[in-house]
Design a protein around this motif. Sequence first.
Motif, mmCIF file in Angstrom:
data_model
loop_
_atom_site.group_PDB
_atom_site.id
_atom_site.type_symbol
_atom_site.label_atom_id
_atom_site.label_comp_id
_atom_site.label_asym_id
_atom_site.label_seq_id
_atom_site.Cartn_x
_atom_site.Cartn_y
_atom_site.Cartn_z
ATOM 1 N N THR A 65 -1.400 -7.484 -4.940
ATOM 2 C CA THR A 65 -2.256 -6.310 -5.062
ATOM 3 C C THR A 65 -1.445 -5.074 -4.703
ATOM 4 O O THR A 65 -0.736 -5.061 -3.690
ATOM 5 C CB THR A 65 -3.482 -6.436 -4.136
ATOM 6 O OG1 THR A 65 -4.245 -7.555 -4.560
ATOM 7 C CG2 THR A 65 -4.342 -5.187 -4.171
ATOM 8 N N ARG B 6 0.853 -1.191 0.000
ATOM 9 C CA ARG B 6 0.000 0.000 0.000
ATOM 10 C C ARG B 6 0.886 1.236 0.000
ATOM 11 O O ARG B 6 1.748 1.398 0.849
ATOM 12 C CB ARG B 6 -0.911 0.029 1.218
ATOM 13 C CG ARG B 6 -1.866 1.217 1.162
ATOM 14 C CD ARG B 6 -2.788 1.270 2.335
ATOM 15 N NE ARG B 6 -3.424 -0.024 2.535
ATOM 16 C CZ ARG B 6 -4.398 -0.236 3.398
ATOM 17 N NH1 ARG B 6 -4.861 0.755 4.136
ATOM 18 N NH2 ARG B 6 -4.919 -1.436 3.539
ATOM 19 N N ALA C 97 -2.036 -1.389 -3.568
ATOM 20 C CA ALA C 97 -3.083 -0.533 -3.010
ATOM 21 C C ALA C 97 -2.562 0.894 -2.904
ATOM 22 O O ALA C 97 -1.370 1.119 -2.704
ATOM 23 C CB ALA C 97 -3.508 -1.044 -1.640
ATOM 24 N N PHE D 70 -9.303 5.292 -1.316
ATOM 25 C CA PHE D 70 -8.615 3.997 -1.399
ATOM 26 C C PHE D 70 -8.854 3.344 -2.750
ATOM 27 O O PHE D 70 -9.966 3.377 -3.277
ATOM 28 C CB PHE D 70 -9.126 3.064 -0.287
ATOM 29 C CG PHE D 70 -8.386 1.776 -0.189
ATOM 30 C CD1 PHE D 70 -7.122 1.725 0.364
ATOM 31 C CD2 PHE D 70 -8.954 0.605 -0.671
ATOM 32 C CE1 PHE D 70 -6.434 0.520 0.452
ATOM 33 C CE2 PHE D 70 -8.279 -0.598 -0.582
ATOM 34 C CZ PHE D 70 -7.014 -0.636 -0.018
ATOM 35 N N ALA D 71 -7.807 2.748 -3.305
ATOM 36 C CA ALA D 71 -7.902 2.027 -4.578
ATOM 37 C C ALA D 71 -6.974 0.819 -4.532
ATOM 38 O O ALA D 71 -5.977 0.818 -3.807
ATOM 39 C CB ALA D 71 -7.512 2.936 -5.731
ATOM 40 N N GLU D 72 -7.326 -0.200 -5.325
ATOM 41 C CA GLU D 72 -6.489 -1.393 -5.418
ATOM 42 C C GLU D 72 -6.337 -1.814 -6.875
ATOM 43 O O GLU D 72 -7.300 -1.786 -7.639
ATOM 44 C CB GLU D 72 -7.099 -2.568 -4.662
ATOM 45 C CG GLU D 72 -7.145 -2.388 -3.173
ATOM 46 C CD GLU D 72 -7.787 -3.582 -2.487
ATOM 47 O OE1 GLU D 72 -7.108 -4.213 -1.668
ATOM 48 O OE2 GLU D 72 -8.962 -3.876 -2.795
ATOM 49 N N GLU E 158 -9.698 -0.881 -8.636
ATOM 50 C CA GLU E 158 -10.953 -1.102 -7.927
ATOM 51 C C GLU E 158 -11.019 -0.040 -6.846
ATOM 52 O O GLU E 158 -10.128 0.059 -6.012
ATOM 53 C CB GLU E 158 -10.984 -2.507 -7.320
ATOM 54 C CG GLU E 158 -10.961 -3.606 -8.364
ATOM 55 C CD GLU E 158 -10.961 -5.005 -7.760
ATOM 56 O OE1 GLU E 158 -11.215 -5.148 -6.538
ATOM 57 O OE2 GLU E 158 -10.692 -5.954 -8.519
ATOM 58 N N ARG E 159 -12.075 0.785 -6.870
ATOM 59 C CA ARG E 159 -12.201 1.898 -5.933
ATOM 60 C C ARG E 159 -13.322 1.592 -4.943
ATOM 61 O O ARG E 159 -14.485 1.776 -5.241
ATOM 62 C CB ARG E 159 -12.505 3.203 -6.677
ATOM 63 C CG ARG E 159 -11.482 3.666 -7.708
ATOM 64 C CD ARG E 159 -10.183 4.158 -7.107
ATOM 65 N NE ARG E 159 -10.279 5.301 -6.245
ATOM 66 C CZ ARG E 159 -9.972 6.543 -6.580
ATOM 67 N NH1 ARG E 159 -9.567 6.822 -7.804
ATOM 68 N NH2 ARG E 159 -10.059 7.519 -5.707
ATOM 69 N N SER E 160 -12.953 1.132 -3.754
ATOM 70 C CA SER E 160 -13.951 0.828 -2.732
ATOM 71 C C SER E 160 -14.344 2.063 -1.922
ATOM 72 O O SER E 160 -15.342 2.039 -1.209
ATOM 73 C CB SER E 160 -13.442 -0.273 -1.810
ATOM 74 O OG SER E 160 -12.193 0.077 -1.260
ATOM 75 N N ALA E 161 -13.553 3.117 -2.040
ATOM 76 C CA ALA E 161 -13.833 4.392 -1.368
ATOM 77 C C ALA E 161 -13.021 5.466 -2.082
ATOM 78 O O ALA E 161 -11.996 5.158 -2.692
ATOM 79 C CB ALA E 161 -13.441 4.322 0.108
ATOM 80 N N THR F 3 -6.186 7.831 5.514
ATOM 81 C CA THR F 3 -6.415 6.444 5.929
ATOM 82 C C THR F 3 -5.413 5.966 6.968
ATOM 83 O O THR F 3 -5.686 5.005 7.679
ATOM 84 C CB THR F 3 -6.382 5.479 4.726
ATOM 85 O OG1 THR F 3 -5.070 5.482 4.151
ATOM 86 C CG2 THR F 3 -7.412 5.853 3.686
#
Length: 136
Positions: A44, A7, A46, A35-37, A29-32, A52
């Motif tokens: 992965t 990360r 991140a 934050f991205a992965e 992938e943006r869960s928030a 955060t």
Amino acid sequence: MNFASVRMITEDVDSLVAFYEHVLRVSAERSAPVFAEFVLPSCTLAIGHTQTTALFGVDAANASRAMNHPVILEFHVADIEAEYERLRTFIHDWVQQPTTMPWGNRSMLFRDPEGNLVNFFEPISKEAIQRFNKRH
């Protein structure tokens, strides 16, 4: 135990995500919003906003930009010369153009917008190819 992710912490998630989407050719992938992965077959990557770090009890000042200069993110690629041609005008901070290393990899090194080192490499010697074939 399995290594899960790396990360990176930044003040500008969107800019760093856009950079890595282009470089890795993978959508994040943006869960928030903070934050991205990038979920890759091997690991992965991140990216989290400095906000955060408080969730881990870490002061944002202790996770600030450019504190990871000793770390190099490394990506095994199929064709280093093709990757260089694809990225040579996109990357603004080249450290090393494709070069054959003593351990049998052909490698190129550049910095992302935050100053983090990124290495793309392709095993080219018989020994290096065998070494990486054993890992997959």
